[in-house]
Design a protein around this motif. Structure first.
Motif, mmCIF file in Angstrom:
data_model
loop_
_atom_site.group_PDB
_atom_site.id
_atom_site.type_symbol
_atom_site.label_atom_id
_atom_site.label_comp_id
_atom_site.label_asym_id
_atom_site.label_seq_id
_atom_site.Cartn_x
_atom_site.Cartn_y
_atom_site.Cartn_z
ATOM 1 N N LEU A 1 0.847 -1.194 0.000
ATOM 2 C CA LEU A 1 0.000 0.000 0.000
ATOM 3 C C LEU A 1 0.885 1.247 0.000
ATOM 4 C CD1 LEU A 1 -3.177 0.734 2.011
ATOM 5 C CD2 LEU A 1 -1.246 2.263 2.338
ATOM 6 N N GLN A 2 0.476 2.237 -0.793
ATOM 7 C CA GLN A 2 1.191 3.519 -0.801
ATOM 8 C C GLN A 2 0.212 4.624 -0.466
ATOM 9 O OE1 GLN A 2 2.145 3.143 -4.914
ATOM 10 N NE2 GLN A 2 4.338 2.923 -4.485
ATOM 11 N N ILE A 3 0.728 5.679 0.134
ATOM 12 C CA ILE A 3 -0.116 6.854 0.363
ATOM 13 C C ILE A 3 0.215 7.853 -0.738
ATOM 14 C CG2 ILE A 3 -0.737 8.694 1.949
ATOM 15 C CD1 ILE A 3 0.085 6.819 4.217
ATOM 16 N N SER A 4 -0.814 8.239 -1.490
ATOM 17 C CA SER A 4 -0.602 9.124 -2.627
ATOM 18 C C SER A 4 -0.313 10.537 -2.127
ATOM 19 C CB SER A 4 -1.862 9.097 -3.476
ATOM 20 O OG SER A 4 -1.884 10.217 -4.309
ATOM 21 N N LYS A 5 0.545 11.262 -2.883
ATOM 22 C CA LYS A 5 0.837 12.635 -2.456
ATOM 23 C C LYS A 5 -0.223 13.600 -2.973
ATOM 24 C CE LYS A 5 5.564 12.277 -1.158
ATOM 25 N NZ LYS A 5 5.753 10.856 -1.396
ATOM 26 N N ALA B 1 1.867 1.268 5.106
ATOM 27 C CA ALA B 1 2.485 1.628 3.824
ATOM 28 C C ALA B 1 3.981 1.361 3.727
ATOM 29 C CB ALA B 1 2.226 3.105 3.539
ATOM 30 N N VAL B 2 4.665 1.088 4.827
ATOM 31 C CA VAL B 2 6.119 0.901 4.748
ATOM 32 C C VAL B 2 6.427 -0.488 4.187
ATOM 33 C CG1 VAL B 2 8.238 0.775 6.105
ATOM 34 C CG2 VAL B 2 6.447 2.402 6.725
ATOM 35 N N PRO B 3 7.288 -0.579 3.158
ATOM 36 C CA PRO B 3 7.639 -1.916 2.650
ATOM 37 C C PRO B 3 8.357 -2.728 3.718
ATOM 38 C CG PRO B 3 8.503 -0.169 1.230
ATOM 39 C CD PRO B 3 7.983 0.494 2.463
ATOM 40 N N TRP B 4 8.106 -4.037 3.751
ATOM 41 C CA TRP B 4 8.707 -4.902 4.766
ATOM 42 C C TRP B 4 10.212 -4.697 4.864
ATOM 43 C CZ3 TRP B 4 5.870 -7.557 8.086
ATOM 44 C CH2 TRP B 4 4.576 -7.925 7.728
ATOM 45 N N GLU B 5 10.896 -4.626 3.706
ATOM 46 C CA GLU B 5 12.369 -4.610 3.741
ATOM 47 C C GLU B 5 12.921 -3.344 4.384
ATOM 48 O OE1 GLU B 5 11.041 -3.931 -0.582
ATOM 49 O OE2 GLU B 5 10.500 -5.172 1.126
#
Ligand code: TXA
Ligand code: MG
Length: 334
Positions: free
Chosen positions: A236-240, A324-328
């Motif tokens: 998931l990403q948060i759109s700007k 939203a933070v990628p696992w890595e």
């Protein structure tokens, strides 16, 4: 795998049946006004251990003890101070967890060895009835596997924990929809450890300005502070900007999560509108169910449009950011 009973709270004898499971050392998933909890007798260490097992939860993670009123809360923790008194009067029953010094009655497994305990009086009638009928404090985290989105109805619980819990008390949808606000009263001044159902503005009306804890993810005081938590499997990403500016590759299957109806739906495979009228309270109540619905579609990507960071919007954005933070990128997760 053992069988899990699912019992509607309105069935005659349902609360008593669930209370008997708790008294006998079993696990009951129950509705609260925030999210469903996975409960066990707070003073029975073996039962509490089963919660960690069922959730596959790391044992560094302390649990909230749910009680019926401030009097019974004092059995488990020190609420004698003036600040605690003002807060419990203003916000209990309700979505506020207070972290205070614990008494010797709380077994170490509940607090993960800390000398403090999280206490909360839930505002849901079924939760209160269950605690009263069991006649003891109920230790309960949210009823989801560790790190995933919290459940806001009985079906969410059954989908992920069937066979790992003895009884699910079905009380319909949770009205608040995000977890309780956690406030620590263990330092000179109160500190918010997790944003949640009671917005900071409301706490500040009672207490004046309050600090926010800026967490160290490697040694979280609350897993709600882990950078990635409350997370979907689909990235998931948060759109700007708004959804019109969003770049979507040809053939890419994208789901949109937005507070109010978008201007242009057709570029998305699925759209979740959290509140047709843009109401943050309604949006919080719908957030986790919407994330689960989008996650079940196996899309390439989820995009969330930011919501205003006032009132419950702060807790909503907190959950979306952690999702939203990628696992890595997260040093605290394997
Ligand atoms: O709304 C809620 O709070 C729900 C419902 C079921 O009551 N419960 C919930 O529990 O969200 P859980 O375990 O998913 O999150 C509780 C948070 C955890 O992040 C835990 O680390 C923190 O509370 N916590 C509990 N006791 C603590 C303590 N003594 N010190 C610091 N944090 C504590
Ligand atoms: Mg949780």
């Amino acid at each position: 795998m053992k069988e899990t009973l699912v019992v509607d709270v309105s069935t005659p004898g349902a609360i008593e049946q669930a209370a008997e499971v708790i008294r006998a050392g079993g696990l009951v998933a129950f509705p609260t006004e925030t999210v469903y909890g996975l409960g066990a007798d707070a003073c029975n260490p073996t039962s509490v251990a089963r919660i960690f097992e069922a959730k596959r939860r790391p044992s560094f993670d302390p649990l909230i003890v749910h009680v019926a009123d401030s009097n019974s809360a004092s059995f488990y923790g020190d609420l004698s101070g003036e600040v605690a008194r003002r807060l419990t009067e203003a916000f209990w029953p309700g979505p506020l967890t207070l972290v205070v010094s614990k008494t010797s009655r709380v077994p170490p497994i509940v607090t993960a060895g800390l000398d403090t305990v999280g206490l909360r009086v839930p505002a849901h009638p079924a939760a209160l009835a269950l605690i009263r009928a069991a006649n003891r404090g109920i230790a309960a985290p949210s009823a989801n596997p560790f790190g995933y989105v919290s459940p806001t109805n009985a079906r969410h619980v059954a989908e992920q924990l069937r066979g790992r819990v003895d009884l699910i008390l079905d009380g319909g949808d949770c009205p608040v929809g995000v977890e309780s606000t956690i406030l620590a009263l263990t330092a000179a001044r109160p500190v918010i450890l997790r944003l949640g159902g009671v917005p900071p503005e409301q706490l500040e009306r009672v207490l004046g300005p309050i600090e926010r804890f800026v967490g160290n993810v490697a040694r979280p005081q609350a897993p709600g502070q882990l950078t990635r938590h409350y997370a979907t499997h689909t990235p998931l990403q948060i759109s700007k900007g708004n959804e019109l500016e969003l770049e979507i590759r040809p053939g890419e299957r994208v789901g949109l999560i937005t507070l109010s109806p978008p201007q242009c739906r057709h570029r998305f495979v699925a759209v979740e509108v959290l509140s047709e009228s843009g109401d943050l309270r309604e949006a919080a109540a719908n957030l986790f169910a919407a994330l689960r619905r989008l996650d079940s579609l196996c899309l390439d990507r989820l995009v969330a449009l930011p919501v205003p960071e006032i009132d419950l919007g702060m807790a909503i954005m907190d959950r979306l950011r952690r999702c939203a933070v990628p696992w890595e990128d997260d040093p605290a997760m394997p």
